[in-house]
Design an enzyme around this catalytic site. Structure first.
Site, PDB file in Angstrom:
ATOM      1  N   LYS A  35       0.847  -1.200   0.000  1.00  0.00           N
ATOM      2  CA  LYS A  35       0.000   0.000   0.000  1.00  0.00           C
ATOM      3  C   LYS A  35       0.882   1.249   0.000  1.00  0.00           C
ATOM      4  O   LYS A  35       2.100   1.153   0.251  1.00  0.00           O
ATOM      5  CB  LYS A  35      -0.906  -0.011   1.229  1.00  0.00           C
ATOM      6  CG  LYS A  35      -0.152   0.000   2.553  1.00  0.00           C
ATOM      7  CD  LYS A  35      -1.082  -0.252   3.733  1.00  0.00           C
ATOM      8  CE  LYS A  35      -0.313  -0.340   5.031  1.00  0.00           C
ATOM      9  NZ  LYS A  35      -1.176  -0.726   6.161  1.00  0.00           N
ATOM     10  N   TYR A 255      17.138  29.131   7.858  1.00  0.00           N
ATOM     11  CA  TYR A 255      15.934  29.813   8.330  1.00  0.00           C
ATOM     12  C   TYR A 255      15.907  29.896   9.835  1.00  0.00           C
ATOM     13  O   TYR A 255      16.303  28.947  10.531  1.00  0.00           O
ATOM     14  CB  TYR A 255      14.675  29.080   7.862  1.00  0.00           C
ATOM     15  CG  TYR A 255      14.301  29.357   6.430  1.00  0.00           C
ATOM     16  CD1 TYR A 255      13.904  30.640   6.027  1.00  0.00           C
ATOM     17  CD2 TYR A 255      14.318  28.338   5.493  1.00  0.00           C
ATOM     18  CE1 TYR A 255      13.544  30.883   4.716  1.00  0.00           C
ATOM     19  CE2 TYR A 255      13.959  28.576   4.173  1.00  0.00           C
ATOM     20  CZ  TYR A 255      13.581  29.853   3.790  1.00  0.00           C
ATOM     21  OH  TYR A 255      13.219  30.089   2.496  1.00  0.00           O
TER      22      TYR A 255
HETATM   23  C1  LIG Z   1      -0.452  -1.829   6.745  1.00  0.00           C
HETATM   24  C2  LIG Z   1      -1.012  -3.107   7.236  1.00  0.00           C
HETATM   25  C3  LIG Z   1      -0.177  -4.207   7.457  1.00  0.00           C
HETATM   26  C4  LIG Z   1       1.342  -4.131   7.349  1.00  0.00           C
HETATM   27  O1  LIG Z   1       1.828  -3.568   8.545  1.00  0.00           O
HETATM   28  P1  LIG Z   1       3.420  -3.475   8.795  1.00  0.00           P
HETATM   29  O2  LIG Z   1       3.539  -3.004  10.189  1.00  0.00           O
HETATM   30  O3  LIG Z   1       3.932  -2.466   7.812  1.00  0.00           O
HETATM   31  O4  LIG Z   1       3.946  -4.818   8.564  1.00  0.00           O
HETATM   32  C5  LIG Z   1      -0.758  -5.404   7.820  1.00  0.00           C
HETATM   33  N1  LIG Z   1      -2.099  -5.508   7.983  1.00  0.00           N
HETATM   34  C6  LIG Z   1      -2.932  -4.465   7.808  1.00  0.00           C
HETATM   35  C7  LIG Z   1      -4.392  -4.641   8.013  1.00  0.00           C
HETATM   36  C8  LIG Z   1      -2.421  -3.228   7.455  1.00  0.00           C
HETATM   37  O5  LIG Z   1      -3.241  -2.196   7.286  1.00  0.00           O
END
Ligand SMILES: *Cc1c(COP(=O)(O)O)cnc(C)c1O
Length: 383
Positions: A35, A255
């Site tokens: 994702k 800055y």
């Molecule tokens: C993002 C997500 C994961 C992966 O989590 P990590 O901590 O990056 O391994 C797994 N399950 C769900 C439902 C998620 O939303």
């Protein structure tokens, strides 16, 4: 060549990390979570790199899933939040996306949906995180309802762990116990483990892992953990020095004049800033690497530039390479300095930063990759 800021993505490291996840839970399958553009690494490139070996992929929404399909990714793709609007169900069925069901309103919508074919569902339990998920008391009924629907093909039982990154926390065992009680007797595969649970909670491994961050080689823990030490960093964020000046004690930098030199200083300006996703809240003292040697950030990060201390690196010159995190500088260390976690750093890298894919060692084509007699755990010689 232009501006030198870039994020080098080591696709072999991602493959290594995926294999590590699977080797920690022999017998489990693993959804590679890609994702948010594979946590900033490029979802299409990562999916292609893992295509021959990943059991499935997971994304947050249908737009992310369609991007993968359009790029030719034919493996199963799980939508981690399912559908947001009923209108998405038609596409989900046509594309055979796997669909999380986390709320009663989704079950109602599914009941009346007319689908071209039944869909695979991941039924999510709220075992204590209290974000999404079916309440424990209603879980068994929800399962029965889905099982009876002609719109539903196979069902996977899932929940998400809130505290698996804290090895001392009692929450993980509490959540697992809640899940086991709510799902007792239900005949379906189970998925509980995100990255920290894959690395450190074997009792959560079950049938399907869901590793995300660990694929990209950052540790999900804030402390050291033996399995996490076997991860290989996938993203190296770099740029180059574009100017150098000598400053006197009392001179300010950047800055807000937020940094004041306390000694005669040689200061380098680097083409990297918060417009690239390097965090503005990185404090003076945050480590950077110049030509393989460590030095530190000084002053505030601006949108396109930041300053580093070269006083103790007299050989450093305009044009020299600067690494902000990656192979030689653990991203977890940078995250600590910024009061954040590696997840926000990698997902924050902006579109302006070109991703350069290092896949030269193992050819990208599936045939060549399968034909190689390479061990998953051993670094592959560059020669
Ligand atoms: C993002 C997500 C994961 C992966 O989590 P990590 O901590 O990056 O391994 C797994 N399950 C769900 C439902 C998620 O939303």
């Amino acid at each position: 060549m232009g501006r030198a800021a870039s994020a080098e993505i080591d696709l072999n490291a991602i493959r290594h990390n995926y294999r590590l996840a699977k080797s920690l839970a022999p017998g489990s399958r693993a959804v590679a979570v890609i994702k948010a553009d594979a946590y900033g690494h490029g979802a299409v490139a990562v999916a292609q790199a893992l295509h021959t070996e990943a059991d499935a992929f997971a994304v947050a929404c249908i737009e992310e899933a369609l991007e993968l399909r359009e790029a030719g990714v034919s493996k199963p793709i799980l939508l981690l939040e399912g559908f947001f609007e009923t209108g998405e169900l038609d596409t989900i069925a046509r594309q055979q996306f796997w669909c999380t069901i986390h709320s009663p309103h989704q079950i109602v919508a599914l009941k009346t949906a007319k689908l071209t074919r039944p869909i695979n569902v991941w039924l999510k339990l709220d075992s204590g995180m209290h974000r999404v998920g079916i309440r424990p008391d209603d879980y068994r009924t929800a399962f029965g309802t889905l099982r009876a629907l002609p719109q539903v093909d196979q069902i996977v039982l899932m929940t998400h762990l809130a505290c698996a990154d804290d090895l001392q926390s009692p929450h993980t065992d509490t959540q697992i116990a809640c899940f086991d009680t709510a799902s007792a007797g239900l005949d379906a595969p189970v998925s509980l483990a995100n990255s920290p649970a894959t690395l450190a909670w074997p009792q959560a491994h079950r049938d399907w892992l869901r590793p995300g961050m660990m694929l990209y080689g950052a540790s999900p823990f804030s402390h050291s953990q033996p399995n996490a030490m076997r991860l290989q960093p996938a993203m190296t964020l770099r740029s180059r020095i574009i100017a150098i000046r000598d400053l006197q004690p009392g001179d300010h930098i950047g800055y807000g004049a937020a940094f004041t030199c306390t000694r005669p200083s040689r200061i380098g300006t680097v083409a990297m800033g918060y417009g690239d996703g390097y965090p503005r809240h990185a404090k003076s003292g945050t480590p950077v690497m110049v030509n393989g040697r460590r030095t530190r950030l000084v002053g505030r990060v601006s949108m396109d530039m930041l300053s580093i201390d070269l006083t103790d690196l007299p050989e450093a010159q305009v044009g020299d390479n600067v690494e902000f995190w990656g192979r030689n500088l653990p991203i977890n260390e940078i995250a600590d300095h910024c009061g954040t976690i590696p997840y926000t750093l990698v997902t924050g890298i902006s579109r302006r930063v070109p991703r350069r894919y290092d896949d030269t060692i193992v050819p990208a084509t599936s045939d060549a990759f399968d034909a190689g007699q390479r061990s998953a755990q051993q670094p592959i010689p560059l020669a």
